[in-house]
Design a protein around this motif. Sequence first.
Motif, PDB file in Angstrom:
ATOM      1  N   PHE A   5      36.476 -30.623  54.195  1.00 23.89           N
ATOM      2  CA  PHE A   5      37.536 -31.291  54.028  1.00 23.89           C
ATOM      3  C   PHE A   5      38.806 -30.365  54.350  1.00 23.89           C
ATOM      4  N   THR A   6      39.819 -30.530  55.177  1.00 24.46           N
ATOM      5  CA  THR A   6      40.491 -29.324  55.574  1.00 24.46           C
ATOM      6  C   THR A   6      41.868 -29.784  55.071  1.00 24.46           C
ATOM      7  N   VAL A   7      42.526 -28.947  54.410  1.00 32.59           N
ATOM      8  CA  VAL A   7      43.904 -28.940  53.617  1.00 32.59           C
ATOM      9  C   VAL A   7      44.908 -28.164  54.145  1.00 32.59           C
ATOM     10  N   VAL A   8      46.110 -28.594  54.017  1.00 36.20           N
ATOM     11  CA  VAL A   8      47.136 -27.591  54.425  1.00 36.20           C
ATOM     12  C   VAL A   8      47.977 -27.637  53.154  1.00 36.20           C
ATOM     13  N   LEU A   9      48.455 -26.614  52.502  1.00 35.05           N
ATOM     14  CA  LEU A   9      49.342 -26.504  51.378  1.00 35.05           C
ATOM     15  C   LEU A   9      50.814 -26.311  52.024  1.00 35.05           C
ATOM     16  N   ALA A  10      51.655 -26.728  51.583  1.00 37.47           N
ATOM     17  CA  ALA A  10      53.191 -26.903  51.914  1.00 37.47           C
ATOM     18  C   ALA A  10      54.003 -26.726  50.553  1.00 37.47           C
ATOM     19  N   ASP A  11      54.498 -25.524  50.348  1.00 31.72           N
ATOM     20  CA  ASP A  11      55.269 -25.368  49.037  1.00 31.72           C
ATOM     21  C   ASP A  11      56.217 -24.079  49.585  1.00 31.72           C
ATOM     22  N   ASP A  12      57.279 -24.032  49.240  1.00 32.16           N
ATOM     23  CA  ASP A  12      58.219 -23.036  49.574  1.00 32.16           C
ATOM     24  C   ASP A  12      58.200 -21.642  48.595  1.00 32.16           C
ATOM     25  N   HIS A  13      57.245 -21.986  47.580  1.00 39.33           N
ATOM     26  CA  HIS A  13      57.101 -20.739  46.510  1.00 39.33           C
ATOM     27  C   HIS A  13      55.662 -20.230  46.704  1.00 39.33           C
ATOM     28  N   ALA A  14      55.339 -19.003  47.089  1.00 39.09           N
ATOM     29  CA  ALA A  14      54.232 -18.581  47.720  1.00 39.09           C
ATOM     30  C   ALA A  14      53.225 -18.384  46.310  1.00 39.09           C
TER      31      ALA A  14
END
Length: 220
Positions: A5-14
């Motif tokens: 199950f492939t996921v992309v994480l999108a957040d501007d804080h590393a």
Amino acid sequence: MKRPFTVVLADDHAIVREGLKLLLSTVDDVVIAGEAADGEGVFTALKQGSIDLLVLDLGMPGVTGLQFIRSLRESFGRLKILVLTANFEPRMVRAAIEAGVDGYLTKHDDPAELVRAIDAIRQGETYLATAIRFATDDGSGPRAAGEPLADALSPIALTRRERQILALVAHGATARDMAERLGISPLTARKHRENLMRKLDLHSAAELTAFAVRLGLPAG
């Protein structure tokens, strides 16, 4: 062999992305396939391959709120979207669901909720964080399967406004915080809280918070 199950994480804080990667590394068959720190980066990451889920912070640069979600829906029809943001205002939650997201969590929630949300979304369900469910439910909105409402668990039936107050108290909200979230005056918010404590025969905010936790609401 079962496809990951492939996921992309999108957040501007590393540091947030690193924390999410660490948490999701414990979940079977979940693979982090990309990261993004702004709206443009989200589209770039999603174009790299077949992505199952986007974990999206609505507060990133280049993310124009609900229009951004609609654009994602148009470009990536099969993509699942899980919002993970600091905003838990009822109007925003409802609008995000209407725009087509599959789940909504806040950064105040217990980390374990992220795993539960992903499990539910993988099974085709819509998942709302426990506190949000109690704060926004009007008897018709979506909620996770098998999760009872506060008034179903409470020995005393609660109105929608009482559920909202209870959820906010569990998050540590002051009367001023509650007033801003609900669009009422601080005096009215305090009155609602006092009435709720009287109705439940509780005598302090701490007792009210403990009651909320017993109903399944996470304390913030």
